[in-house]
Design a protein around this motif. Structure first.
Motif, short mmCIF file in Angstrom:
data_model
loop_
_atom_site.label_atom_id
_atom_site.label_comp_id
_atom_site.label_asym_id
_atom_site.label_seq_id
_atom_site.Cartn_x
_atom_site.Cartn_y
_atom_site.Cartn_z
N TYR A 10 72.11 39.53 -54.16
CA TYR A 10 70.83 39.71 -54.94
C TYR A 10 70.93 41.14 -55.79
CZ TYR A 10 69.20 36.68 -51.36
OH TYR A 10 68.77 35.64 -50.40
N ASN A 113 69.36 35.82 -59.35
CA ASN A 113 69.86 34.97 -58.54
C ASN A 113 70.86 33.93 -59.12
OD1 ASN A 113 69.42 35.93 -55.55
ND2 ASN A 113 67.16 35.82 -56.17
N TRP A 159 68.82 27.32 -55.68
CA TRP A 159 69.15 28.67 -56.40
C TRP A 159 70.38 28.98 -55.83
CZ3 TRP A 159 69.31 32.97 -52.98
CH2 TRP A 159 68.74 32.51 -51.85
N ARG A 160 70.73 28.57 -54.83
CA ARG A 160 72.15 29.10 -54.06
C ARG A 160 73.38 28.80 -55.06
NH1 ARG A 160 71.18 31.57 -49.10
NH2 ARG A 160 69.54 30.55 -48.07
N HIS A 290 64.24 31.45 -43.22
CA HIS A 290 64.56 30.73 -44.56
C HIS A 290 63.40 30.20 -45.15
CE1 HIS A 290 68.72 31.83 -44.92
NE2 HIS A 290 68.53 31.80 -43.35
N HIS A 292 60.45 29.26 -47.42
CA HIS A 292 59.74 29.35 -48.87
C HIS A 292 59.44 28.14 -49.26
CE1 HIS A 292 63.36 28.26 -50.90
NE2 HIS A 292 63.89 28.62 -50.11
N SER A 317 68.62 35.02 -46.65
CA SER A 317 67.20 34.35 -46.91
C SER A 317 66.88 34.71 -48.35
CB SER A 317 66.12 35.06 -46.04
OG SER A 317 64.85 34.74 -46.63
N PHE A 318 65.94 33.71 -49.07
CA PHE A 318 65.48 33.74 -50.47
C PHE A 318 64.66 35.15 -50.65
CE2 PHE A 318 62.20 32.65 -53.62
CZ PHE A 318 63.18 32.30 -54.62
N TYR A 319 64.10 35.60 -49.64
CA TYR A 319 63.25 36.90 -49.73
C TYR A 319 64.06 37.99 -48.99
CZ TYR A 319 59.36 33.67 -51.34
OH TYR A 319 58.53 32.85 -51.86
#
Length: 580
Positions: A10, A113, A159-160, A290, A292, A317-319
Motif C-alpha cells: 500500500y 493500489n 483492485w488486487r 475484508h 467493503h 485488507s482494502f482498508y
C-alpha cells in the motif's frame, strides 16, 4: 528526491527528501543528452532501512499518467516543454510539479493500489506478469476438471494486482455464467498447507442467507482458485456508483459522474443484513476482515458477503492502511466494524470519507445514521475502540429492521480446524499490532521533529540561549571579582603565604627551633619511640575576607549616600582670556 512510503503493497504517504539536505525536495541526479533524470527514493513502511532509489525521466511520468487516464481524474502532471527545458528556473519549477503529482497519486486510496503506480515506484517487486501466471494455473486446473470453459478474461475488475478474474461457463450448461478468481497467497497466511486446503474446500458447504454461494474452491501451496455465480447486477459498490460490473476498477470507482447515496430504507436493510452475517462469522470463530462495498454482492434486495477465503489466504485488507494507524483497532472483529463504518458512510453519502478520523458529517437522511458513524469513524471512537457488532445491532438505526429471510445458516467447522483458525487469527492480529506500534513510534518521532523545528520553538530556544549566556557572564564576573579580592588579600603582611590548591596549608609554629628533633631509632629496634609532644600552640592562618559581606557593605554605603553631606567648594575660572 521524492520519497514514497509503501506498507504491505500500500502507498500510505509521500514526503520529500533532498539528496544534499535533510529537508527534502526533488533532486536532479544527472543530465543524459537532452533528458533530465529524476531520482526517487521509495520507502516501504515506516522503516528507513527498507528503502530504495529509482531513476525516472519525464517520459516515464507521462506514460504513467496515460495509464491512469482511465480513471477520468484530472491529475496535475506538469506539461511538456521542448525549448528552454535545461534552464535552472524551469528545472526548479518542474521539480515542484512532479513532487505534487506524486503526492496526489500516492495519497489517493484507489490510485495508490493500482498496478501502474506500483510498477512505477517498485519495478523489482512488480515485474512479474500475474495474468500469465493465472492462466497457467487455470489451464492446469482445466486438465483435471474438463467440464469448465473460459468465456473471456475480466481484465482489472478488481483492485488486487495478484488476483485475476475470468468469466466461465459449464459445457453442459452454456447459458449459465460464473466467475473464476485466482489469487496468490498473502503475507498473513499462517495456516499449514493441509489446513488451508481443507478450509478452502469447506467454503462451498457454507450456507447462509447473506453469504454468496461458492460453487467450487481449491487451494495449493502457492495460490487458490474459487468459482462463484456471476451476477449481472453487480456489487453494492456498483449500485452506489452506478457502474457496470465488467468495467475496470479505476474506471468504475475513481471519479463517479454523480455522487448520490442510497435511500434510508436501503441503508437500514443492507446494514442490518451485513451486521447479521458478521455476527455469524464472529460466533463461528471464522476470521474475515475484508468488508467493503465491492465485497458485497446484490441478489435482489439482499446483500451477500463475498471473498470469505481472503483471510485464509493471508491477503491484506482494502482498508489496512487505515487500520494500521489506530492502535485500538487490534482485532479482526474491530477491523470488521471499522470497515463497516466506511461502508455505511459510502451508502449514506455516495462516496468514501475524505479523511479518517472524520471530524464532522454532512447532513444525513437520519440522525440515527450519524449516530452510528460517530461511534466508528470519529477521533473519540479511534481512542476508545470500536463497538461490537451486537452493540451496533441494538442501535435505533438497525434494531427495528425486520428480516424476512427464513433460511437457516449452516457452516460446520471441525474442532481441529477451529483451533488452527484461532491460532491463525491471533498471528494476524499480532502482526497488525506490531505494525501499529511501529507506525505510532514513527508518528511520535515525526511530531517531535516537527515541533522541534517550528518557528515558535526556535524563538524559545534563542531566548533561553540568551538568558543562559547572560547568566554565565554574570557568574564569570563574580568569580573574577572574588579572585581579584583574594589576590589583594594575599599581598598583605598579615595573610598566610600562597599554597597549592591541591595540598592543605601547613600550620605555622612559633619557636620550632627550640624543640629538639626526635632521636633516630636504634638498630634492630622493632619500633621507634614517638617524638615528644610540642608545647607550643600553632598559629592559625588568617581567614579569607568575606566577599559577600564586603560587597553588601559597599552596596549599603552606596544606598545610604546623601548628597547634602558633601562640602561646598569654590572654583576659580581661569579659562577666560586675559589682556595685559
Amino acid at each position: 528526491m521524492m520519497v514514497a512510503v509503501i506498507p504491505e503493497g500500500y502507498l500510505l504517504d509521500v514526503e520529500s527528501e533532498e539528496s544534499s539536505s535533510p529537508e527534502g525536495g526533488v533532486s536532479i541526479s544527472a543530465v543524459v543528452g537532452r533528458c533530465l533524470e529524476y531520482i526517487i527514493r521509495v520507502q516501504r513502511g515506516v522503516s528507513a532501512e527498507n528503502s530504495w532509489q529509482i531513476v525516472r525521466r519525464y517520459s516515464d511520468f507521462d506514460l504513467l499518467n496515460n495509464s491512469l487516464q482511465i480513471s477520468t481524474l484530472s491529475l496535475p502532471l506538469p506539461p511538456k516543454k521542448l525549448i528552454g527545458n535545461m534552464e535552472r528556473e524551469f528545472i526548479a519549477e518542474r521539480q515542484k510539479g512532479l513532487q505534487a503529482y506524486l503526492d496526489v497519486i500516492t495519497t489517493h486510496h484507489i490510485l495508490s493500489n493500482c498496478e501502474a503506480v506500483k510498477k512505477f515506484l517498485d519495478p523489482n517487486s512488480y515485474s512479474v506478469n500475474y495474468t500469465e501466471i493465472a492462466l497457467q494455473h487455470v489451464s492446469m486446473f482445466f486438465r483435471s476438471e474438463p467440464k469448465w470453459e473460459v468465456v473471456e478474461p475480466l481484465k482489472d475488475i478488481g483492485w488486487r494486482i495478484r488476483k485475476k478474474y475470468f468469466l466461465m461457463k459449464i459445457k453442459n450448461q452454456p447459458k449459465e455464467r460464473l466467475v473464476l478468481s485466482w489469487t496468490d497467497l498473502g503475507p498473513d497466511k499462517y495456516l499449514s498447507d493441509k489446513d488451508l486446503q481443507y478450509a478452502v474446500k469447506l467454503l462451498s458447504s457454507c450456507s447462509h442467507p447473506y453469504v454468496y454461494k461458492v460453487t467450487f474452491a481449491i487451494a495449493n501451496e502457492s495460490s487458490a482458485l474459487v468459482i462463484r455465480p456471476f451476477s449481472e447486477k453487480g456489487t453494492l459498490k456498483d449500485l452506489i456508483y452506478k457502474a457496470k460490473p465488467k468495467d475496470p476498477f479505476l474506471k468504475k470507482y475513481c471519479n463517479p459522474k454523480k455522487i448520490q447515496g442510497l435511500e434510508l430504507q436501503q441503508i437500514k436493510t443492507y446494514g442490518r443484513q451485513i451486521l447479521e452475517v458478521l455476527k455469524f462469522l464472529h460466533e463461528k470463530g471464522f476470521p474475515y476482515g475484508h468488508l467493503h462495498s465491492a465485497n458485497v454482492m446484490l441478489d435482489g434486495d439482499t446483500c451477500k458477503l463475498l471473498d470469505l477465503e481472503n483471510s485464509l489466504l493471508g491477503l491484506p485488507s482494502f482498508y489496512r492502511s487505515y487500520c494500521s494507524q489506530f492502535r485500538k483497532i487490534n482485532t479482526l472483529e474491530g477491523v470488521d466494524v471499522h470497515c463497516f463504518g466506511h461502508l455505511l458512510f459510502e451508502m449514506t453519502y455516495g462516496r468514501p470519507p475524505d479523511t479518517i478520523p472524520v471530524e464532522s458529517f454532512p447532513p444525513a437522511p437520519s440522525v440515527f445514521v450519524v449516530s452510528v458513524l460517530e461511534s466508528i469513524l470519529t477521533c473519540e471512537a479511534m481512542k476508545n475502540g470500536m463497538p461490537t457488532v451486537s452493540r451496533l445491532l441494538q442501535m435505533p438505526l438497525f434494531s427495528d429492521v425486520l428480516l424476512t429471510n427464513s433460511e437457516k445458516p449452516q457452516f460446520k467447522i471441525p474442532t481441529k480446524l477451529k483451533e488452527a483458525l484461532k491460532t491463525s487469527k491471533e498471528c494476524i492480529e499480532k502482526r497488525l499490532t506490531e505494525e501499529q506500534k511501529l507506525f505510532h513510534q514513527h508518528r511520535r518521532l515525526t511530531r517531535a521533529q516537527s515541533h522541534h523545528g517550528s518557528e515558535e520553538e526556535k524563538k524559545k530556544r534563542k531566548i533561553l540561549a540568551r538568558k543562559k549566556s547572560k547568566r554565565s557572564a554574570y557568574e564569570s564576573g563574580e568569580e573574577h571579582s572574588a579572585k581579584y579580592s583574594n589576590s589583594n588579600n594575599s599581598g598583605s603582611g598579615t595573610s598566610s603565604p600562597l599554597t597549592s590548591p591541591s595540598s592543605p596549608t601547613p600550620p605555622s609554629t612559633a619557636g620550632a627551633s627550640s624543640i629538639p628533633p626526635a632521636p633516630p631509632p636504634p638498630p634492630l629496634s622493632p619500633a621507634a619511640p614517638p617524638p615528644p609532644p610540642s608545647t607550643e600552640v600553632p598559629m592559625q592562618p588568617s581567614p579569607r575576607p568575606d566577599v559577600s559581606a564586603s560587597r553588601g557593605a559597599l552596596l549599603s554605603s552606596i544606598q545610604n549616600f546623601q548628597k547634602g553631606t558633601l562640602k561646598k567648594t569654590q572654583t576659580c575660572d581661569y579659562s577666560a582670556p586675559r589682556i595685559s
